[in-house]
Structure formats: structure tokens, C-alpha cells
Design a protein around this motif. Structure first.
Motif, PDB file in Angstrom:
ATOM      1  N   LEU A  45      -1.688  -6.475   1.099  1.00 20.51           N
ATOM      2  CA  LEU A  45      -2.409  -7.644   1.292  1.00 20.51           C
ATOM      3  C   LEU A  45      -3.936  -7.159   1.230  1.00 20.51           C
ATOM      4  CD1 LEU A  45       0.113  -8.005   2.778  1.00 20.51           C
ATOM      5  CD2 LEU A  45      -1.278  -9.723   4.718  1.00 20.51           C
ATOM      6  N   GLN A  93       8.630   0.005   1.373  1.00 21.08           N
ATOM      7  CA  GLN A  93       9.977   0.037   1.178  1.00 21.08           C
ATOM      8  C   GLN A  93      10.737   0.981   0.175  1.00 21.08           C
ATOM      9  OE1 GLN A  93      11.672  -4.043  -0.071  1.00 21.08           O
ATOM     10  NE2 GLN A  93      13.747  -3.181  -0.122  1.00 21.08           N
ATOM     11  N   ALA A 153       3.566  -9.879 -13.264  1.00 16.03           N
ATOM     12  CA  ALA A 153       4.542 -11.020 -13.027  1.00 16.03           C
ATOM     13  C   ALA A 153       3.648 -12.370 -12.726  1.00 16.03           C
ATOM     14  CB  ALA A 153       5.406 -10.902 -12.058  1.00 16.03           C
ATOM     15  N   ILE A 162       2.814  -6.985  -9.448  1.00 19.63           N
ATOM     16  CA  ILE A 162       2.134  -8.297  -9.293  1.00 19.63           C
ATOM     17  C   ILE A 162       0.672  -7.853  -8.687  1.00 19.63           C
ATOM     18  CG2 ILE A 162       2.441 -10.415  -7.567  1.00 19.63           C
ATOM     19  CD1 ILE A 162       5.333  -9.656  -7.088  1.00 19.63           C
ATOM     20  N   THR A 200       3.756  -3.394  -0.814  1.00 19.95           N
ATOM     21  CA  THR A 200       2.879  -4.618  -0.862  1.00 19.95           C
ATOM     22  C   THR A 200       1.809  -4.422  -0.103  1.00 19.95           C
ATOM     23  OG1 THR A 200       5.204  -5.803  -1.035  1.00 19.95           O
ATOM     24  CG2 THR A 200       3.354  -6.766  -0.356  1.00 19.95           C
ATOM     25  N   LEU A 214       8.466   0.264  -3.283  1.00 19.06           N
ATOM     26  CA  LEU A 214       7.888  -0.855  -3.431  1.00 19.06           C
ATOM     27  C   LEU A 214       6.825  -1.086  -2.358  1.00 19.06           C
ATOM     28  CD1 LEU A 214       8.482  -3.189  -5.286  1.00 19.06           C
ATOM     29  CD2 LEU A 214       9.674  -4.276  -3.298  1.00 19.06           C
ATOM     30  N   THR A 262       3.286  -3.119   3.321  1.00 19.34           N
ATOM     31  CA  THR A 262       4.691  -2.707   3.718  1.00 19.34           C
ATOM     32  C   THR A 262       5.089  -1.625   2.531  1.00 19.34           C
ATOM     33  OG1 THR A 262       5.749  -4.600   2.398  1.00 19.34           O
ATOM     34  CG2 THR A 262       5.125  -4.929   4.697  1.00 19.34           C
ATOM     35  N   THR A 320      -2.530 -10.553  -7.607  1.00 21.86           N
ATOM     36  CA  THR A 320      -3.373 -11.614  -7.578  1.00 21.86           C
ATOM     37  C   THR A 320      -4.730 -11.361  -6.800  1.00 21.86           C
ATOM     38  OG1 THR A 320      -2.443 -12.584  -5.490  1.00 21.86           O
ATOM     39  CG2 THR A 320      -1.089 -12.940  -7.465  1.00 21.86           C
ATOM     40  N   VAL A 346       1.489  -5.858  -5.398  1.00 23.00           N
ATOM     41  CA  VAL A 346       2.874  -5.211  -5.234  1.00 23.00           C
ATOM     42  C   VAL A 346       2.910  -4.141  -6.376  1.00 23.00           C
ATOM     43  CG1 VAL A 346       5.289  -5.576  -5.136  1.00 23.00           C
ATOM     44  CG2 VAL A 346       3.754  -7.252  -4.416  1.00 23.00           C
ATOM     45  N   THR A 359      -5.129 -12.014  -3.775  1.00 24.06           N
ATOM     46  CA  THR A 359      -4.812 -11.633  -2.426  1.00 24.06           C
ATOM     47  C   THR A 359      -3.381 -10.655  -2.180  1.00 24.06           C
ATOM     48  OG1 THR A 359      -3.510 -13.687  -2.275  1.00 24.06           O
ATOM     49  CG2 THR A 359      -5.770 -13.966  -1.369  1.00 24.06           C
ATOM     50  N   LEU A 360      -2.998 -10.350  -3.183  1.00 19.38           N
ATOM     51  CA  LEU A 360      -1.644  -9.637  -3.077  1.00 19.38           C
ATOM     52  C   LEU A 360      -1.556  -8.836  -4.263  1.00 19.38           C
ATOM     53  CD1 LEU A 360       1.270  -9.418  -2.085  1.00 19.38           C
ATOM     54  CD2 LEU A 360       2.202 -11.374  -3.642  1.00 19.38           C
TER      55      LEU A 360
END
Lengths: 108, 108
Positions: free
Chosen positions: B106, B60, B6, B30, B104, B102, B58, B32, B37, B34-35
Motif C-alpha cells: 500500500l 504470500q 496490468a 501492478i 502487495t 507475491l 502483504t 498505481t 504488486v 496507491t498500490l
């Protein structure tokens, strides 16, 4: 009373609030040096005015429906939809139906 | 075919997969600098073996039920429950009922 933030591996409930939404306030679930996770409660018609944060964020609609304005473009988010936003982008949220959203912020 | 990640402000569907779960593979939503998902698909009985990442994460549960093992302690996560995990902690996931989660991350 000090606000409780979850510790590592503590289970957190992010199910829809339903009837309890109207009596629940926006609150921070997780806060560390690099990460903040907030549940924003946004009743229908309420606006969270334009603002920006330095780091990237993700926004996930947990219930209801919001309009997410990203740099002037509107995106409708219903339960089970999410997006991520690059750092520094101006954004605003508006409740369409009583909503709560999970916002994850990468702190810089 | 290149895998689609995305872009900023693109709406992503993270509703329960339901009947489509068995034909859906784990995929990155996702990514990038730094991230990251990821939606992890974990049918009942499947194990994601112990591993660790440097950054905080995280997790979920979007549907079904998993057991999340954090440094040897088991936490049961059902739909609508999440947790965060400090960077560097060894963790493993096991599907109890057909689940998708999900995650996430870092990146550091």
C-alpha cells in the motif's frame, strides 16, 4: 466468540481448502484502518451480487474457478489467476467450480 | 521495451513458475498511485536485504519456501502461506527453497 484477525507478521494459511470448502464460510483474515483481506468461499453456482467499494482491490483465485464481472465484462479466473480492479468499479462474482478467492481491499 | 503493468480487470498469472523460476526475474505486476504488486523471485540461498516501506504490505509465498525476517523475528513461509506487516517495519527475505512470493504494497 470474537473473530480473530491476524496481527502484524502472523502467518496465515491460504492453501486450497479442498474437501473443507463446503463447510468453510467467507471470513476476514486481516483488517486494519487501511487494508482488509478476505477469503471468499464461493461454491459452484453461487453468486456474490453486484457491489462496489471505493478503494482498489485485488482478487486472486485460490482454488476452483469463478467468473468475475467487472462493469459488465466477464473474466474467468482459475486457481493461480488474479486481477486488480480500480476503485469504484461495480463487480460481481459467480462460482463456476467450488472456489475460494483472496480479496484484498484498500480502504479509503 | 516498456515494462507492462496490468490494467484494471486484466487477468494476471500467479501460478508457480516451477522450471521457469531460475530464468524469471522479480517484476512488478501492478502499479498505481496507491498500490504496487510485485512477484519477487528468490532462489534458494538468495537474500533480499533488510529494508522498510511506509505502507502496510502483504507477502504470500506462491511456491517454494522463504524465511521472512520482521523486525528481527524469523517467520517461515511455504507455498500457500502469507502474512501482513504493519507499515514501517524493517524486513528481509531469504530463499530456503527456490521461491516466488507475491508482495502487495500500500503506497502512501
Amino acid at each position: 466468540m470474537a473473530i480473530h484477525h491476524a496481527v502484524s507478521a502472523e502467518v496465515i494459511d491460504v492453501r486450497p481448502l479442498g474437501e473443507r470448502l463446503k463447510e468453510t464460510r467467507t471470513h476476514t483474515l486481516i483488517k486494519t484502518d487501511t487494508l482488509e483481506v478476505i477469503r471468499i468461499v464461493l461454491p459452484g453456482g453461487k453468486l456474490l451480487p453486484p457491489h462496489r467499494v471505493d478503494g482498489e482491490i485485488t482478487v486472486q483465485c485460490l482454488e476452483g474457478c469463478i467468473v468475475f464481472d467487472a462493469d459488465g465484462t466477464e473474466h474467468r479466473l482459475s486457481q493461480g489467476q488474479m486481477l486488480y480492479l480500480a476503485g469504484g468499479a461495480t463487480h460481481a462474482l459467480r462460482g463456476i467450480e467450488d472456489a475460494s478467492v483472496l480479496v484484498t481491499i484498500l480502504l479509503k
